[in-house]
Design an enzyme around this catalytic site. Structure first.
Site, PDB file in Angstrom:
ATOM      1  N   ASP A 289     -10.448   2.007   3.290  1.00  0.00           N
ATOM      2  CA  ASP A 289     -10.415   3.462   3.343  1.00  0.00           C
ATOM      3  C   ASP A 289     -11.831   4.002   3.211  1.00  0.00           C
ATOM      4  OD1 ASP A 289      -7.672   3.751   3.672  1.00  0.00           O
ATOM      5  OD2 ASP A 289      -7.286   3.673   1.511  1.00  0.00           O
TER       6      ASP A 289
ATOM      7  N   TYR B 180      -9.705  -4.050   6.070  1.00  0.00           N
ATOM      8  CA  TYR B 180      -9.321  -2.653   6.214  1.00  0.00           C
ATOM      9  C   TYR B 180      -9.789  -1.909   4.976  1.00  0.00           C
ATOM     10  CZ  TYR B 180      -6.743   1.608   6.918  1.00  0.00           C
ATOM     11  OH  TYR B 180      -6.428   2.932   7.094  1.00  0.00           O
TER      12      TYR B 180
ATOM     13  N   GLU C 169      -0.322   8.070  20.447  1.00  0.00           N
ATOM     14  CA  GLU C 169      -1.079   6.889  20.036  1.00  0.00           C
ATOM     15  C   GLU C 169      -0.303   5.611  20.347  1.00  0.00           C
ATOM     16  OE1 GLU C 169      -2.620   5.561  15.674  1.00  0.00           O
ATOM     17  OE2 GLU C 169      -3.140   7.594  16.321  1.00  0.00           O
TER      18      GLU C 169
ATOM     19  N   ARG D 140       0.817  -1.218   0.000  1.00  0.00           N
ATOM     20  CA  ARG D 140       0.000   0.000   0.000  1.00  0.00           C
ATOM     21  C   ARG D 140       0.849   1.266   0.000  1.00  0.00           C
ATOM     22  NH1 ARG D 140      -5.100  -0.036   2.361  1.00  0.00           N
ATOM     23  NH2 ARG D 140      -4.517   1.764   3.605  1.00  0.00           N
TER      24      ARG D 140
ATOM     25  N   ARG E 108       2.881   7.053  17.152  1.00  0.00           N
ATOM     26  CA  ARG E 108       2.880   8.384  16.551  1.00  0.00           C
ATOM     27  C   ARG E 108       2.232   9.389  17.486  1.00  0.00           C
ATOM     28  NH1 ARG E 108      -1.562   7.866  11.588  1.00  0.00           N
ATOM     29  NH2 ARG E 108      -3.364   7.276  12.853  1.00  0.00           N
TER      30      ARG E 108
ATOM     31  N   ARG F 132       9.047   6.792  -3.836  1.00  0.00           N
ATOM     32  CA  ARG F 132       9.171   7.829  -4.860  1.00  0.00           C
ATOM     33  C   ARG F 132      10.620   8.265  -5.024  1.00  0.00           C
ATOM     34  NH1 ARG F 132       4.482  10.703  -2.032  1.00  0.00           N
ATOM     35  NH2 ARG F 132       2.633   9.666  -2.871  1.00  0.00           N
TER      36      ARG F 132
ATOM     37  N   ARG G 182      -6.504  -5.104  16.166  1.00  0.00           N
ATOM     38  CA  ARG G 182      -5.684  -4.179  16.933  1.00  0.00           C
ATOM     39  C   ARG G 182      -6.569  -3.017  17.358  1.00  0.00           C
ATOM     40  NH1 ARG G 182      -1.279  -5.988  19.058  1.00  0.00           N
ATOM     41  NH2 ARG G 182      -0.127  -4.018  18.854  1.00  0.00           N
TER      42      ARG G 182
END
Length: 386
Positions: free
Chosen positions: A354, A352, A304, A175, A281, A179, A251
């Site tokens: 989006d 999962y 988190e 995912r 994070r 670059r 989770r």
């Protein structure tokens, strides 16, 4: 259209809200219930009373899509403000940009490589002997080589998922982009944004239809489902069957809230990749509404932590290890033989998703239901392979 149906939808997140809206617009009567005291599920946003910052209560959600129809739909229900998601990562005391890009590569390697030179260097670092990566670790080693993998991915992944990366599927890492330019835009989709008034206001708008009744603080277990023509269930698949075969693994997340003078962190998301740092994070929520940043004197930050979800925890991410997939197959078999119920959404399909994918799949579910009702055929329990 045949006689209008009376439909129960369990869950007032994006999936439940979109299915409800589509069915109501087709002339059906819909009752939407949610056991929480608000709509929008884990996308729920609210104003922090101390600071006025719009907080993503269950963690940040960034809307991004390449689906024209989904983008038109969400814009019909809110004002989408431009938002460019940028993530920074702390590795061994240094701050880098994510996802891995030319700046990250040059900074981490201490070089000044051109795009072509960087691509050649990564090719040299990558473990070319891995031809068919099966695990997250194998995919990472083939992707960027051991040094970058161990710096950016190994520790963070162990904290996030609670297992060694050798046990996670390779698809998780696929995912993430790599670059060879200085582009640090986290997402590449043409449409990106965040609702001006938050996600909860957007879902409120979707549910605002005379054919929809909404009841919060109501669970499926306390509802007489037999009195409805059909149920769309967006809660956890194993919970519907009272965990009779065992519990699917999730989770969960724990957040520590902190208020500091604004600005504090200076960016929306700062990942902590080193395994000896216990959290994954820190998010500074005023940056998720950049059009408001200048108006705040205080800033809300959430630290988190990721952990295995217990029976009373909010499920966030399906783990989907080998044992979970085997158990999922058994639950799907049960669902396939459950009349008058369609299972949908992130929890209902144990996947999962989006937000844009959730909306598109919800539209597909609604189309399937409308067609089934018109043809007087039993609806499918699932629309998509899971």
């Amino acid at each position: 259209m045949t006689d209008p149906k009376h439909i129960l939808i369990v869950g007032a997140g994006f999936t439940g809200a979109v299915v409800a809206r589509q069915l109501a617009e087709a002339g059906h009567r819909v009752l939407v219930i949610d056991e929480r005291n608000h709509v929008a599920g884990n996308c729920h946003t609210e104003r922090d009373p101390e600071t006025g910052v719009m907080v993503h209560v269950y963690g940040p959600h960034i809307f991004h899509t390449g689906d024209d129809g989904v983008w038109r739909f969400i814009n019909d229900h809110c004002t989408m403000m431009p938002y460019r998601h940028q993530v920074r990562a702390v590795v061994r005391g240094q701050v880098y940009s994510m996802p891995i890009n030319l700046h990250t590569i040059n900074q981490f390697l201490g070089t000044n490589l051109s795009p072509a030179e960087a691509q050649a260097r990564i090719t040299d670092l990558a473990e070319s002997t891995i031809t068919d990566p099966q695990s997250f670790e194998e995919q990472a080693l083939k992707f960027v080589g051991r040094d970058i993998y161990e710096g950016f991915f190994r520790g963070y992944t162990r904290k996030q998922w609670g297992v060694d990366p050798t046990r996670l599927p390779a698809a998780i890492l696929k995912r993430l982009p790599l670059r060879f330019t200085y582009d640090d835009n986290y997402f590449a989709h043409p449409y990106q944004g965040i609702p001006k008034e938050g996600y909860t206001a957007a879902v409120d708008s979707i549910l605002r239809h005379p054919g929809i009744e909404l009841r919060t603080n109501v669970s499926a277990e306390d509802t007489d489902t037999a009195s409805f023509d059909h149920t769309v269930y967006t809660g956890p698949l194993d919970r519907y069957f009272q965990h009779r075969l065992g519990r699917l693994s999730y989770r969960t997340l724990r957040f520590e809230r902190d208020v500091r003078p604004a600005p504090h962190q200076g960016t929306a998301v700062l990942n902590y990749c080193d395994e000896d740092v216990p959290y994954t994070r820190i998010t500074e929520h005023m940056y998720f509404a950049p059009w408001e940043v200048q108006s705040f004197e205080k800033s809300v930050l959430y630290t988190e932590y990721s952990a295995a979800a217990g029976p009373d925890d909010i499920p966030y991410y399906p783990v989907r290890l080998i044992d979970d997939k085997a158990l999922l197959t058994q639950y799907v078999s049960l669902a396939q033989n459950t009349p008058k119920v369609t299972f949908a959404g992130r929890l209902g399909s144990y996947a999962y998703l989006d937000m844009d994918v959730s909306i598109r799949r919800a539209m597909d579910v609604a189309d399937m239901l409308k067609t089934s009702f018109d043809r007087n055929q039993p609806p499918k329990p699932f629309v998509h392979d899971i």
